[in-house]
Write a protein that holds these residues in place. Sequence first.
Motif, PDB file in Angstrom:
ATOM      1  N   ALA A 222       0.799  -1.264   0.114  1.00 56.51           N
ATOM      2  CA  ALA A 222       0.113   0.095   0.064  1.00 56.51           C
ATOM      3  C   ALA A 222       0.915   1.284  -0.084  1.00 56.51           C
ATOM      4  N   ALA A 223       2.041   1.211   0.769  1.00 54.83           N
ATOM      5  CA  ALA A 223       2.835   2.330   0.932  1.00 54.83           C
ATOM      6  C   ALA A 223       3.577   2.590  -0.579  1.00 54.83           C
ATOM      7  N   LEU A 224       3.862   1.548  -1.325  1.00 54.93           N
ATOM      8  CA  LEU A 224       4.432   1.660  -2.408  1.00 54.93           C
ATOM      9  C   LEU A 224       3.327   2.074  -3.565  1.00 54.93           C
ATOM     10  N   ASP A 225       2.228   1.735  -3.453  1.00 58.94           N
ATOM     11  CA  ASP A 225       1.098   2.231  -4.205  1.00 58.94           C
ATOM     12  C   ASP A 225       0.903   3.646  -3.900  1.00 58.94           C
ATOM     13  N   ASP A 226       0.975   4.079  -2.841  1.00 53.71           N
ATOM     14  CA  ASP A 226       0.923   5.393  -2.442  1.00 53.71           C
ATOM     15  C   ASP A 226       1.935   6.563  -3.253  1.00 53.71           C
ATOM     16  N   LEU A 227       3.143   5.892  -3.351  1.00 55.63           N
ATOM     17  CA  LEU A 227       4.446   6.447  -3.818  1.00 55.63           C
ATOM     18  C   LEU A 227       3.944   6.776  -5.600  1.00 55.63           C
ATOM     19  N   VAL A 228       3.383   5.623  -5.923  1.00 54.11           N
ATOM     20  CA  VAL A 228       3.046   5.750  -7.338  1.00 54.11           C
ATOM     21  C   VAL A 228       2.124   6.799  -7.691  1.00 54.11           C
ATOM     22  N   GLU A 229       0.874   6.759  -6.748  1.00 51.30           N
ATOM     23  CA  GLU A 229      -0.054   7.758  -6.948  1.00 51.30           C
ATOM     24  C   GLU A 229       0.451   9.253  -6.731  1.00 51.30           C
ATOM     25  N   ALA A 230       1.343   9.424  -5.787  1.00 50.18           N
ATOM     26  CA  ALA A 230       1.976  10.639  -5.690  1.00 50.18           C
ATOM     27  C   ALA A 230       3.040  10.982  -6.897  1.00 50.18           C
ATOM     28  N   GLY A 231       3.281  10.180  -7.802  1.00 52.05           N
ATOM     29  CA  GLY A 231       4.251  10.462  -8.719  1.00 52.05           C
ATOM     30  C   GLY A 231       5.745  10.213  -8.182  1.00 52.05           C
ATOM     31  N   VAL A 232       6.026   9.657  -7.166  1.00 54.62           N
ATOM     32  CA  VAL A 232       7.430   9.405  -6.886  1.00 54.62           C
ATOM     33  C   VAL A 232       8.026   8.054  -7.550  1.00 54.62           C
ATOM     34  N   LEU A 233       7.092   7.101  -7.576  1.00 58.81           N
ATOM     35  CA  LEU A 233       7.562   5.940  -8.183  1.00 58.81           C
ATOM     36  C   LEU A 233       6.842   5.596  -9.494  1.00 58.81           C
TER      37      LEU A 233
END
Length: 212
Positions: free
Chosen positions: A150-161
């Motif tokens: 979930a934390a990695l998905d958040d990074l994707v959504e935030a444009g970080v990953l």
Amino acid sequence: MAEDAGPKRTTYRHGDLRNALIRAGFELAREGGPEAVVLRATTRRAGVVPNAAYRHFADRGALLHAVSQAAMAEVARTMEAEQAALPPAADATAAARARFRAVGTGYVRFAREEPGLFRTAFHVPGDMTHAADETAAGDGGRTPFELLGAALDDLVEAGVLPEDRRPGAEFLAWSAVHGLAALLIDGPLRGLHATQVQQAVQDVIDMIERGL
């Protein structure tokens, strides 16, 4: 005649015995890791006769698996607590980064505070079959592996990953943080000062973020 100093429960309501045995095994694991979770010691701790365990567990392996899942749930709760303690973030990107970092810091904190349970949590079958079982979930309903995802998905959504680099990222991040945790509790980094540990954790998570 002197009274028995350790009165034993010999009857349990339906379902209570299994939970009592898991709790007893959990405390043994806390004290001595997975090797301490044996049927005889667990039934003694629960206050029942040795054969009582076989009503709910086919063998020691089945009991140890249940205790391992309970220990994994505690890992999840520590990670959740780390995230819950985060201060308000300036924006969505900062919030996503902070939640991701809290997964790692909570993971290592649990390993250092509860080494017996940490070792037991990962004394599991040789695959990911039970990584999403509710028996290994924290209070929010997610297991440690799901919290990381979930934390990695958040990074994707935030444009970080970048989205195309998201598949398999759990295993890269997990490997690095777990390796550090193992070195800190069982390896040559056991003697690090608390400030050195904190710096090592931050450095590893920095490295992971840069590599994602």
